[in-house]
Design an enzyme around this catalytic site. Structure first.
Site, PDB file in Angstrom:
ATOM      1  N   LYS A 147      -4.465 -24.959 -15.619  1.00  0.00           N
ATOM      2  CA  LYS A 147      -4.709 -25.479 -16.969  1.00  0.00           C
ATOM      3  C   LYS A 147      -5.887 -24.761 -17.627  1.00  0.00           C
ATOM      4  O   LYS A 147      -5.801 -24.270 -18.759  1.00  0.00           O
ATOM      5  CB  LYS A 147      -4.989 -26.982 -16.878  1.00  0.00           C
ATOM      6  CG  LYS A 147      -5.641 -27.585 -18.074  1.00  0.00           C
ATOM      7  CD  LYS A 147      -4.695 -27.614 -19.243  1.00  0.00           C
ATOM      8  CE  LYS A 147      -5.411 -28.014 -20.518  1.00  0.00           C
ATOM      9  NZ  LYS A 147      -4.534 -28.131 -21.649  1.00  0.00           N
TER      10      LYS A 147
ATOM     11  N   PHE B 139      -0.798 -15.602 -30.178  1.00  0.00           N
ATOM     12  CA  PHE B 139      -2.257 -15.683 -30.098  1.00  0.00           C
ATOM     13  C   PHE B 139      -2.942 -14.345 -30.360  1.00  0.00           C
ATOM     14  O   PHE B 139      -3.994 -14.045 -29.812  1.00  0.00           O
ATOM     15  CB  PHE B 139      -2.707 -16.332 -28.775  1.00  0.00           C
ATOM     16  CG  PHE B 139      -2.474 -17.812 -28.829  1.00  0.00           C
ATOM     17  CD1 PHE B 139      -1.185 -18.313 -28.815  1.00  0.00           C
ATOM     18  CD2 PHE B 139      -3.515 -18.699 -28.978  1.00  0.00           C
ATOM     19  CE1 PHE B 139      -0.934 -19.669 -28.946  1.00  0.00           C
ATOM     20  CE2 PHE B 139      -3.281 -20.063 -29.111  1.00  0.00           C
ATOM     21  CZ  PHE B 139      -1.982 -20.542 -29.097  1.00  0.00           C
TER      22      PHE B 139
ATOM     23  N   GLY C  25      -8.647 -14.287 -37.242  1.00  0.00           N
ATOM     24  CA  GLY C  25      -9.045 -15.357 -38.164  1.00  0.00           C
ATOM     25  C   GLY C  25     -10.525 -15.656 -38.073  1.00  0.00           C
ATOM     26  O   GLY C  25     -11.332 -14.814 -37.669  1.00  0.00           O
TER      27      GLY C  25
ATOM     28  N   CYS D 233      -9.585 -28.518 -27.533  1.00  0.00           N
ATOM     29  CA  CYS D 233      -9.310 -27.974 -26.202  1.00  0.00           C
ATOM     30  C   CYS D 233     -10.022 -26.662 -25.898  1.00  0.00           C
ATOM     31  O   CYS D 233     -10.782 -26.585 -24.930  1.00  0.00           O
ATOM     32  CB  CYS D 233      -7.806 -27.792 -26.035  1.00  0.00           C
ATOM     33  SG  CYS D 233      -6.907 -29.288 -26.411  1.00  0.00           S
TER      34      CYS D 233
ATOM     35  N   LYS E 200     -13.931 -26.817 -25.599  1.00  0.00           N
ATOM     36  CA  LYS E 200     -14.355 -27.675 -24.480  1.00  0.00           C
ATOM     37  C   LYS E 200     -13.926 -27.069 -23.140  1.00  0.00           C
ATOM     38  O   LYS E 200     -14.707 -26.991 -22.200  1.00  0.00           O
ATOM     39  CB  LYS E 200     -13.716 -29.056 -24.672  1.00  0.00           C
ATOM     40  CG  LYS E 200     -13.882 -30.010 -23.527  1.00  0.00           C
ATOM     41  CD  LYS E 200     -13.347 -31.388 -23.881  1.00  0.00           C
ATOM     42  CE  LYS E 200     -11.846 -31.520 -23.762  1.00  0.00           C
ATOM     43  NZ  LYS E 200     -11.310 -31.523 -22.411  1.00  0.00           N
TER      44      LYS E 200
END
Ligand code: UGA
Length: 438
Positions: A212, A257, A261, A268, A271
Site C-alpha cells: 500500500k 500520473f 501541475g 493520502c 500522509k
C-alpha cells in the site's frame, strides 16, 4: 458499476462490522453490502451517524448514495460498539491514522477498536483497511492473542481506491491485496470479495502493508518527476505535455500520473509518503528518492506564487482569484489541498484572496477565514490582478474567458493544471502562464 445484477447471485453473506464511516469505511461498508453481506458501520460522530440513518451521505462520492439506499436492508449505521459487534464475524478497521506529533502514524483509533473486540463472540477475523506502518499487523496480532482472541484471524487488506471513483475502484479493482499469515483467514477474506471484478493477491501481512505504502509513493514519484521535468521544460523551451505524451507511450512507463501541475495533495499521498519516510527513518534508513519527491512537491506549490510575483512585481495589495480549492476535481475533500498553501502564501505576501469552487467545504479556519468565496469563476476574477487555476474542474473549461479577461484589473492567468489552451488564452488578452509549456 454494480458487482451483482441478479439476485440468484446473492450469496448468504457474512456479518461484517465496519469501524469508521469516513471515505474508506463508507465505501467499504456500502460495497460489502452490495456484494450481499450484512454490514453494520460504526462511527464516533453522532451527526454523521444521524445523517446516514436519515438517508444522507456526509461525503461526496459518485454512486455511493444510491448504493447505500439500495442496500438499506443489509447496511445499518450506529454509534454503539456492542450493536456493531453483535454477531459480527469479520471486523473491518477503517478508522483514520493521521500523523502524530512525532510524525509516526497515530494508531490510537485502531487500538481503541482492537480493545473493544473481546465482546465479539462470533468473530472470525479482524481486517485492517486503514493505512498503517509496516509491522502494525504483528502488533495487532499480539494484542488479539493477549486478549484471548488467538482463534481470531488477522488480515491486512489495504485499499487502493481513489476519491471520486472509489465505488468503481472497489468493485472493479486492479487487484485486491490480502495479507494474512494463515490460509484460513486468507481464504475467508478472499471469499468475502466474491463478486469483485479483479484478481486477488495473497501475501504475508507485512508485504501487504508495504504494498500500500509503496504504491502511493510510486504514484507520487511519477507526479513529482514530471513536475521537475516541467520546470526544466520551462528553462529549455520544451513542452512538457508533448514530453509526457511521448514518455507515457512506452508501455513500461504508461500515461497515468504523468500530468504536471501545481503539486499533489489529498488525504493520502502527503500522509502516506511522510509515513513511509518516517518508517524508513525508524529503521535507520534514509529513503533518499522519496524525500526528494516530497520536497519537489512542496516546492511546486511555492513556485506558483513565485511565478505570479515575477509577473506582478509584488503581491502586496494584489487581488488574486483562486479557481478551484479541492485537492482534485470530483471531490469535496480539502485535505492537504495545494489551494490551502497558495491561499496562505498569498495572504502572507499581502494579497487579497478570493476563491471559487463548486464543492469545497474548507475548514472555518485560516487561511480560508481571510478569503472571500464567490459563486462563479466570473465573479471571483472580477477586478482581480491575477487568477490561479488550482483544481482542474471541468466547469473551468466552459467559462467565457473572453468576458473574464475583460472584467479583470490585470488579466494575468496562471494555469496550474494546464487545463486551457495557451494560444487561445493569449489571443483573448491574457498574460497566460502554465506548467512546463512554452
Ligand atoms: C490516491 C491513490 O490514487 C489511490 O490509489 C489510493 O488508494 C488513495 O490515494 C489512498 O491512499 O487512499 P486520491 O488521493 O484519491 O488517491 O487521489 P489521486 O487521484 O491519486 O490524486 C492525488 C493527487 O495527485 C491530486 O492532488 C491530483 O491532482 C494529483 N495528480 C494526480 C497530479 O498532479 N498529476 C497526476 O497525473 C495525477
Amino acid at each position: 458499476m454494480t458487482a451483482r445484477t441478479d439476485d440468484s447471485m446473492v450469496r448468504p453473506g457474512l456479518r461484517i462490522a465496519v469501524f469508521g464511516a469516513g471515505y474508506i469505511g463508507l465505501v467499504t461498508g456500502a460495497c460489502l453490502a452490495e456484494l450481499g453481506h450484512r454490514v453494520v458501520v460504526r462511527d464516533i460522530d453522532p451527526e454523521k451517524v444521524r445523517l446516514l440513518r436519515s438517508g444522507d451521505v456526509p461525503i461526496y462520492e459518485p454512486g455511493l448514495g444510491d448504493m447505500i439506499a439500495r442496500n438499506k436492508e443489509r447496511l445499518t449505521f450506529t454509534l454503539d460498539v456492542q450493536e456493531t459487534l453483535n454477531g459480527a464475524e469479520v471486523v473491518y478497521v477503517c478508522v483514520d491514522t493521521p500523523p502524530s506529533a512525532s510524525g509516526d502514524a497515530d494508531l490510537s483509533r485502531v487500538w481503541s477498536v482492537v480493545r473493544s473486540l473481546e465482546a465479539a463472540s462470533h468473530l472470525r477475523a479482524v481486517v485492517v483497511k486503514s493505512t498503517v506502518p509496516v509491522g502494525t499487523g504483528a502488533r495487532v496480532r499480539a494484542a488479539l492473542d493477549a486478549a484471548g482472541l488467538g482463534h481470531v484471524g488477522y488480515a491486512a487488506n489495504p485499499e487502493f481506491t481513489a476519491e471520486g471513483r472509489a465505488v468503481e475502484d472497489f468493485l472493479h479493482p486492479d487487484r485486491v491485496v490480502i495479507g494474512a499469515d494463515d490460509d484460513a483467514t486468507a481464504a475467508l477474506i478472499s471469499e468475502l470479495h466474491t463478486g469483485v471484478d479483479g484478481p486477488v493477491v495473497v501475501m504475508d501481512v507485512r508485504s501487504a502493508e508495504m504494498a500500500k505504502l509503496a504504491s502511493n509513493a510510486l504514484l507520487a514519484t511519477k507526479i513529482s518527476f514530471i513536475n521537475e521535468i516541467a520546470t526544466l521544460c520551462e528553462k529549455t523551451g520544451a513542452d512538457v505535455e508533448d514530453v509526457a505524451r511521448a514518455v507515457g507511450m512506452d508501455h513500461r512507463l504508461g500515461h497515468h500520473f504523468l500530468r504536471p501541475g501545481i503539486g499533489w495533495g489529498g488525504s493520502c499521498f502527503p500522509k502516506d509518503s511522510e509515513a513511509l519516510r518516517q518508517l524508513a527513518s525508524n529503521t535507520g534508513y534514509h529513503l533518499q528518492m522519496l524525500s526528494a519527491v516530497i520536497e519537489v512537491n512542496n516546492l511546486q506549490k511555492r513556485r506558483a506564487i513565485q511565478r505570479l510575483k515575477d509577473e506582478l512585481g509584488t503581491l502586496a495589495g494584489a487581488r488574486v482569484a483562486l479557481l478551484g480549492m479541492t485537492f482534485k476535481p470530483g471531490t469535496d475533500d480539502m485535505r492537504e489541498a495545494p489551494s490551502t498553501v497558495l491561499a496562505g502564501r498569498l495572504l502572507a505576501e499581502g494579497a487579497e484572496v478570493r476563491c471559487w469552487d463548486p464543492m469545497a467545504r474548507p475548514a472555518e479556519a485560516e487561511p480560508w477565514t481571510w478569503t472571500t468565496r464567490h459563486e462563479s469563476p466570473r465573479s471571483a476574477v472580477e477586478g482581480a490582478d491575477a487568477a490561479i487555476l488550482v483544481t482542474d474542474w471541468p466547469q473551468l473549461k466552459e467559462v467565457d474567458w473572453a468576458q473574464a479577461a475583460s472584467v479583470m484589473r490585470r488579466p494575468v492567468f496562471f494555469d496550474g493544471r494546464n487545463l486551457l489552451d495557451p494560444a487561445v488564452m493569449r489571443s483573448l488578452g491574457f498574460t497566460y502562464i502554465s506548467v512546463g509549456r512554452p
